[in-house]
Scaffold this active site. Structure first.
Site, PDB file in Angstrom:
ATOM      1  N   ALA A 289      54.091  77.460  79.046  1.00 51.43           N
ATOM      2  CA  ALA A 289      53.368  76.996  80.238  1.00 51.43           C
ATOM      3  C   ALA A 289      52.028  77.724  80.267  1.00 51.43           C
ATOM      4  CB  ALA A 289      54.176  77.316  81.488  1.00 51.43           C
TER       5      ALA A 289
ATOM      6  N   GLY B 265      57.882  77.420  77.656  1.00 50.18           N
ATOM      7  CA  GLY B 265      58.047  76.008  78.013  1.00 50.18           C
ATOM      8  C   GLY B 265      57.986  75.086  76.798  1.00 50.18           C
TER       9      GLY B 265
ATOM     10  N   GLU C  68      61.332  75.118  75.427  1.00 44.73           N
ATOM     11  CA  GLU C  68      62.193  74.380  76.366  1.00 44.73           C
ATOM     12  C   GLU C  68      62.024  72.877  76.161  1.00 44.73           C
ATOM     13  OE1 GLU C  68      60.662  76.731  79.725  1.00 44.73           O
ATOM     14  OE2 GLU C  68      62.734  77.225  80.206  1.00 44.73           O
TER      15      GLU C  68
ATOM     16  N   GLU D  90      59.122  84.868  78.124  1.00 46.19           N
ATOM     17  CA  GLU D  90      58.851  85.004  79.564  1.00 46.19           C
ATOM     18  C   GLU D  90      59.134  86.405  80.089  1.00 46.19           C
ATOM     19  OE1 GLU D  90      60.449  82.490  78.150  1.00 46.19           O
ATOM     20  OE2 GLU D  90      59.847  80.583  79.033  1.00 46.19           O
TER      21      GLU D  90
HETATM   22  N1  CO8 Z   1      48.845  79.879  78.494  1.00 43.45           N
HETATM   23  C1  CO8 Z   1      47.490  79.838  78.560  1.00 43.45           C
HETATM   24  N2  CO8 Z   1      46.692  80.071  77.509  1.00 43.45           N
HETATM   25  C2  CO8 Z   1      47.288  80.379  76.340  1.00 43.45           C
HETATM   26  C3  CO8 Z   1      48.682  80.444  76.199  1.00 43.45           C
HETATM   27  C4  CO8 Z   1      49.472  80.156  77.348  1.00 43.45           C
HETATM   28  N3  CO8 Z   1      50.802  80.145  77.309  1.00 43.45           N
HETATM   29  N4  CO8 Z   1      48.962  80.783  74.923  1.00 43.45           N
HETATM   30  C5  CO8 Z   1      47.799  80.920  74.301  1.00 43.45           C
HETATM   31  N5  CO8 Z   1      46.758  80.678  75.142  1.00 43.45           N
HETATM   32  C6  CO8 Z   1      45.333  80.727  74.857  1.00 43.45           C
HETATM   33  C7  CO8 Z   1      44.837  82.150  74.752  1.00 43.45           C
HETATM   34  O1  CO8 Z   1      44.595  82.712  76.028  1.00 43.45           O
HETATM   35  C8  CO8 Z   1      43.577  81.954  73.952  1.00 43.45           C
HETATM   36  O2  CO8 Z   1      42.578  81.460  74.792  1.00 43.45           O
HETATM   37  P1  CO8 Z   1      41.048  82.052  74.679  1.00 43.45           P
HETATM   38  O3  CO8 Z   1      40.613  81.641  73.295  1.00 43.45           O
HETATM   39  O4  CO8 Z   1      40.330  81.323  75.767  1.00 43.45           O
HETATM   40  O5  CO8 Z   1      41.141  83.519  74.850  1.00 43.45           O
HETATM   41  C9  CO8 Z   1      43.945  80.830  72.993  1.00 43.45           C
HETATM   42  O6  CO8 Z   1      45.078  80.170  73.575  1.00 43.45           O
HETATM   43  C10 CO8 Z   1      44.359  81.318  71.624  1.00 43.45           C
HETATM   44  O7  CO8 Z   1      45.364  82.296  71.794  1.00 43.45           O
HETATM   45  P2  CO8 Z   1      45.275  83.781  71.186  1.00 43.45           P
HETATM   46  O8  CO8 Z   1      43.861  84.186  71.012  1.00 43.45           O
HETATM   47  O9  CO8 Z   1      46.151  84.666  72.005  1.00 43.45           O
HETATM   48  O10 CO8 Z   1      45.904  83.523  69.750  1.00 43.45           O
HETATM   49  P3  CO8 Z   1      46.790  84.542  68.873  1.00 43.45           P
HETATM   50  O11 CO8 Z   1      46.994  83.884  67.572  1.00 43.45           O
HETATM   51  O12 CO8 Z   1      46.205  85.889  68.891  1.00 43.45           O
HETATM   52  O13 CO8 Z   1      48.188  84.635  69.671  1.00 43.45           O
HETATM   53  C11 CO8 Z   1      50.146  83.783  70.800  1.00 43.45           C
HETATM   54  C12 CO8 Z   1      48.993  83.489  69.803  1.00 43.45           C
HETATM   55  C13 CO8 Z   1      51.097  84.822  70.201  1.00 43.45           C
HETATM   56  C14 CO8 Z   1      50.887  82.454  71.000  1.00 43.45           C
HETATM   57  C15 CO8 Z   1      49.566  84.305  72.134  1.00 43.45           C
HETATM   58  O14 CO8 Z   1      48.524  83.430  72.546  1.00 43.45           O
HETATM   59  C16 CO8 Z   1      50.556  84.381  73.229  1.00 43.45           C
HETATM   60  O15 CO8 Z   1      51.329  85.326  73.289  1.00 43.45           O
HETATM   61  N6  CO8 Z   1      50.553  83.384  74.146  1.00 43.45           N
HETATM   62  C17 CO8 Z   1      51.439  83.370  75.296  1.00 43.45           C
HETATM   63  C18 CO8 Z   1      52.840  82.941  74.898  1.00 43.45           C
HETATM   64  C19 CO8 Z   1      53.738  83.005  76.103  1.00 43.45           C
HETATM   65  O16 CO8 Z   1      53.962  84.024  76.712  1.00 43.45           O
HETATM   66  N7  CO8 Z   1      54.322  81.818  76.421  1.00 43.45           N
HETATM   67  C20 CO8 Z   1      55.242  81.703  77.557  1.00 43.45           C
HETATM   68  C21 CO8 Z   1      54.500  81.319  78.797  1.00 43.45           C
HETATM   69  S1  CO8 Z   1      55.537  81.340  80.216  1.00 43.45           S
HETATM   70  C22 CO8 Z   1      56.383  79.888  80.114  1.00 43.45           C
HETATM   71  O17 CO8 Z   1      56.248  79.114  79.209  1.00 43.45           O
HETATM   72  C23 CO8 Z   1      57.351  79.629  81.223  1.00 43.45           C
HETATM   73  C24 CO8 Z   1      57.800  78.167  81.233  1.00 43.45           C
HETATM   74  C25 CO8 Z   1      58.516  77.877  82.500  1.00 43.45           C
HETATM   75  C26 CO8 Z   1      57.970  76.641  83.161  1.00 43.45           C
HETATM   76  C27 CO8 Z   1      58.151  76.619  84.599  1.00 43.45           C
HETATM   77  C28 CO8 Z   1      57.311  77.712  85.273  1.00 43.45           C
HETATM   78  C29 CO8 Z   1      56.966  77.538  86.703  1.00 43.45           C
END
Ligand code: CO8
Length: 255
Positions: A63, A108, A111, A131
């Site tokens: 998400a 998500g 999921e 998460e």
């Molecule tokens: N949300 C928003 N932006 C994201 C997300 C995300 N989940 N994942 C990546 N991005 C963005 C980064 O912020 C970045 O943006 P910018 O270039 O503007 O800084 C861009 O994508 C590229 O990402 P990275 O620079 O971080 O790339 P890396 O290769 O270094 O890392 C990762 C990749 C490991 C995937 C890293 O981006 C990361 O850890 N992302 C978050 C993953 C995460 O925690 N996902 C779970 C989110 S919570 C969730 O899904 C709950 C679902 C429940 C739904 C119901 C809720 C109410």
């Protein structure tokens, strides 16, 4: 029509591709709304198989976390319920649904992949429910679908630790069906989708329903339901064609 995804249909196979590439296809409100509209179109059109893909380095990295801060409990619950409803709609589609997983498949995203029937991953895929690292839990069915797919023991490890899962481990715990080289992902998924699209649509829908509904029922109710659905198949033209083709020693041509 859509900004964050594309929707295409070819030879009875619908493909929804997430294209919010810069944010690793993170599911923001807008994408979830578009997804729900795309699923409605699937229901209206004569589609035999649905494939989900992600553009770039990710399938879906979860998400959209940038929308989290400041969200009230009520707003969060509403978002969670919308995403849960959309994933339920995907799961309830009476056609096979395949996730083609090219890269990050987190939160998500995992999921959504788990709401599909089959998951094919590239060796570059990475899975996880991270998460817990954000101080939250999966909110789009993850705490329920993951243990049903891989068992409680492994699901608790994945959700408690939030670590990334390699495609090899995903295969070994039954989270995915197959792992292929990145350059072979599209052809592996297309081959599978074409084969399913040529299959007996009615029987495939019944098999899906029997498996999904049966796993939530008592054994006696489930086995009774199987018998009902099995006998229902005997009244469908697919059965006539399949059995006739066997007896006439030819290949079945399902409509
Ligand atoms: N949300 C928003 N932006 C994201 C997300 C995300 N989940 N994942 C990546 N991005 C963005 C980064 O912020 C970045 O943006 P910018 O270039 O503007 O800084 C861009 O994508 C590229 O990402 P990275 O620079 O971080 O790339 P890396 O290769 O270094 O890392 C990762 C990749 C490991 C995937 C890293 O981006 C990361 O850890 N992302 C978050 C993953 C995460 O925690 N996902 C779970 C989110 S919570 C969730 O899904 C709950 C679902 C429940 C739904 C119901 C809720 C109410």
């Amino acid at each position: 029509m859509f900004k964050n995804l594309t929707y295409e249909v070819s030879e009875g196979i619908a493909t929804i591709t997430f294209i919010r590439e810069k944010a690793l296809n993170a599911l923001n409100n807008e994408t979830v709304n578009e997804l729900e509209k795309a699923i409605s179109r699937i229901k209206e059109e004569k589609v035999r198989v649905l494939v989900f893909k992600g553009k770039g380095r990710a399938f879906i990295a979860g998400a959209d976390i940038t929308e989290f801060k400041g969200r009230t409990t009520a707003e969060t619950k509403a978002f969670s319920l919308v995403l849960q409803r959309v994933l339920n709609e995907i799961e309830l589609l009476p056609i096979p649904v395949i996730a083609s997983i090219n890269g990050f498949c987190l939160g998500g995203g995992n999921e959504l992949a788990m709401a599909c029937d089959l998951r094919i991953a590239s060796t570059k895929a990475l899975f996880g429910q991270p998460e817990i690292k954000l101080g939250i839990i999966p909110g789009a069915g993850g705490t329920q679908r993951l243990p049903r797919l891989v068992g409680k023991t492994v699901a608790k490890e994945i959700i408690f630790l939030g670590d990334n899962i390699s495609p090899e481990r995903a295969l070994s715990i039954g989270l995915v069906n197959k792992v292929v080289k990145p350059e072979e992902l599209d052809s592996a998924v297309s081959e599978l989708a074409k084969r399913l699209a040529k299959g007996p649509g009615f029987a495939l829908a019944q098999a899906k329903e029997a498996i999904d509904r049966g796993s939530e029922m008592s054994w006696l109710d489930a086995i009774q339901m199987e018998s009902n659905i099995f006998s229902l198949c005997f009244s469908h033209e697919d059965m006539n064609e399949g059995v006739s083709a066997f007896l006439e020693k030819r290949k079945a041509q399902f409509k």
